[in-house]
Design a protein around this motif. Structure first.
Motif, PDB file in Angstrom:
ATOM      1  N   ILE A  67       0.590   7.581   1.309  1.00  0.00           N
ATOM      2  CA  ILE A  67       1.041   7.225   2.661  1.00  0.00           C
ATOM      3  C   ILE A  67      -0.118   7.638   3.564  1.00  0.00           C
ATOM      4  O   ILE A  67      -0.677   8.727   3.429  1.00  0.00           O
ATOM      5  N   GLU A  91      -0.432  -6.790   8.200  1.00  0.00           N
ATOM      6  CA  GLU A  91      -0.950  -5.568   7.587  1.00  0.00           C
ATOM      7  C   GLU A  91      -1.230  -5.862   6.122  1.00  0.00           C
ATOM      8  O   GLU A  91      -0.356  -6.383   5.416  1.00  0.00           O
ATOM      9  N   TYR A  98       5.148   2.654   5.937  1.00  0.00           N
ATOM     10  CA  TYR A  98       5.134   3.483   7.155  1.00  0.00           C
ATOM     11  C   TYR A  98       4.359   2.832   8.304  1.00  0.00           C
ATOM     12  O   TYR A  98       4.864   2.696   9.417  1.00  0.00           O
ATOM     13  N   GLN A  99       3.131   2.419   8.019  1.00  0.00           N
ATOM     14  CA  GLN A  99       2.329   1.794   9.081  1.00  0.00           C
ATOM     15  C   GLN A  99       3.024   0.530   9.609  1.00  0.00           C
ATOM     16  O   GLN A  99       3.000   0.266  10.810  1.00  0.00           O
TER      17      GLN A  99
HETATM   18  N1  SAH Z   1      -0.254   1.237   4.841  1.00  0.00           N
HETATM   19  C1  SAH Z   1       0.263   2.280   3.974  1.00  0.00           C
HETATM   20  C2  SAH Z   1      -0.783   2.909   3.084  1.00  0.00           C
HETATM   21  C3  SAH Z   1      -1.339   1.940   2.133  1.00  0.00           C
HETATM   22  S1  SAH Z   1      -2.148   2.620   0.726  1.00  0.00           S
HETATM   23  C4  SAH Z   1       1.011   3.320   4.802  1.00  0.00           C
HETATM   24  O1  SAH Z   1       1.591   2.935   5.794  1.00  0.00           O
HETATM   25  O2  SAH Z   1       1.065   4.487   4.451  1.00  0.00           O
HETATM   26  C5  SAH Z   1      -3.003   1.141   0.233  1.00  0.00           C
HETATM   27  C6  SAH Z   1      -2.127   0.037  -0.304  1.00  0.00           C
HETATM   28  O3  SAH Z   1      -2.984  -1.092  -0.477  1.00  0.00           O
HETATM   29  C7  SAH Z   1      -1.516   0.305  -1.675  1.00  0.00           C
HETATM   30  O4  SAH Z   1      -0.128   0.155  -1.600  1.00  0.00           O
HETATM   31  C8  SAH Z   1      -2.136  -0.752  -2.574  1.00  0.00           C
HETATM   32  O5  SAH Z   1      -1.247  -1.268  -3.550  1.00  0.00           O
HETATM   33  C9  SAH Z   1      -2.520  -1.826  -1.581  1.00  0.00           C
HETATM   34  N2  SAH Z   1      -3.588  -2.731  -2.000  1.00  0.00           N
HETATM   35  C10 SAH Z   1      -4.742  -2.462  -2.647  1.00  0.00           C
HETATM   36  N3  SAH Z   1      -5.448  -3.588  -2.866  1.00  0.00           N
HETATM   37  C11 SAH Z   1      -4.730  -4.616  -2.322  1.00  0.00           C
HETATM   38  C12 SAH Z   1      -4.920  -6.017  -2.221  1.00  0.00           C
HETATM   39  N4  SAH Z   1      -6.012  -6.639  -2.725  1.00  0.00           N
HETATM   40  N5  SAH Z   1      -3.981  -6.754  -1.609  1.00  0.00           N
HETATM   41  C13 SAH Z   1      -2.868  -6.173  -1.086  1.00  0.00           C
HETATM   42  N6  SAH Z   1      -2.624  -4.850  -1.166  1.00  0.00           N
HETATM   43  C14 SAH Z   1      -3.543  -4.072  -1.764  1.00  0.00           C
END
Ligand code: SAH
Length: 217
Positions: A67, A91, A98-99
């Motif tokens: 997260i 996003e 969360y974001q």
């Molecule tokens: N936005 C989140 C944190 C994301 S962590 C928050 O609110 O806390 C990063 C995320 O990016 C992971 O869930 C991972 O699965 C995703 N991710 C990685 N490569 C990706 C891609 N090519 N397309 C879509 N999602 C991806």
């Protein structure tokens, strides 16, 4: 103690303290601070980690993902505020959602995509249960963006890529902005703003995100 809020009454106060710390550390936009104050971060992590949910840290959510750090969530919001009215926002990298929940307090509509179907479906269930109606989730690869829902007034990427996914530029509205971390060992947040067919590029602060991977999982 009420199961829906997990930590009961104290979480409102601890969340407010988190927001005050974000303010001290340089988050200035009141709308963004208010948005972070509205989202119960402790409901986005495992119960075992809920007591740490209002610390200024990123926390594990499984599958090697995290997260995001609350400061980074706030900063990404600040970077897309103010240029245009935020209508539909994309996003890339839902993680626990969360974001996306925070974004839904500053934009009319949020579409959040993730390559990992398990993370995506638990984020979808979590936000639905919490009543977030302005957020929709899609299982998709961020390298392609989401052309059938474009254009977006802003696109944020919450995973770091070695280079900017080209497909994203064409999915911005005129005046819209793309904010994303670029780099492998050392990452920088970059902001592109669309003006007709051209884009201005601005390098922002150094950051640390998990990598943007390839293909669906
Ligand atoms: N936005 C989140 C944190 C994301 S962590 C928050 O609110 O806390 C990063 C995320 O990016 C992971 O869930 C991972 O699965 C995703 N991710 C990685 N490569 C990706 C891609 N090519 N397309 C879509 N999602 C991806």
């Amino acid at each position: 103690m009420n199961n829906d809020t997990g930590l009961g009454m104290t979480s409102d106060r601890t969340r407010l303290r988190m927001v005050e710390r974000l303010r001290e550390q340089g988050i200035r936009d009141e709308e963004v601070l208010l948005a972070l104050n509205k989202v119960p971060r402790h409901l986005f992590v495992d119960e075992a980690l809920a007591s740490r949910a209002y610390e200024l840290v990123s926390l594990p959510i499984g599958y090697g993902q995290t997260i995001s750090h609350p400061f980074m969530v706030a900063r990404l919001c600040e970077h897309i505020m103010g240029d245009v009215q935020l209508d539909r926002v994309l996003e890339i990298g839902s993680g626990c959602g969360y974001q996306a929940a925070v974004l839904s307090h500053i934009a009319n509509e949020v579409i959040s995509i993730d390559r990992n179907v398990q993370l995506l479906s638990s984020a979808r269930i979590r936000l639905k249960k919490m009543g977030y109606r302005r957020v929709r989730f899609r299982h998709a690869d961020g390298w392609q963006g989401l052309s059938d829902k474009a254009p977006f007034s802003a696109i944020i990427v919450t995973a770091a890529a070695p280079e900017v996914p080209d497909a994203l530029f064409g999915q911005l509205t005129n005046g819209g902005s793309l904010v994303l971390p670029i780099g492998v060992d050392s990452q920088k947040l970059i902001k592109f703003t669309r003006s007709g067919d051209s884009f201005t590029e601005k390098t922002l602060e150094g950051v640390k995100f998990v990598p943007l991977l390839h293909g669906l999982a």
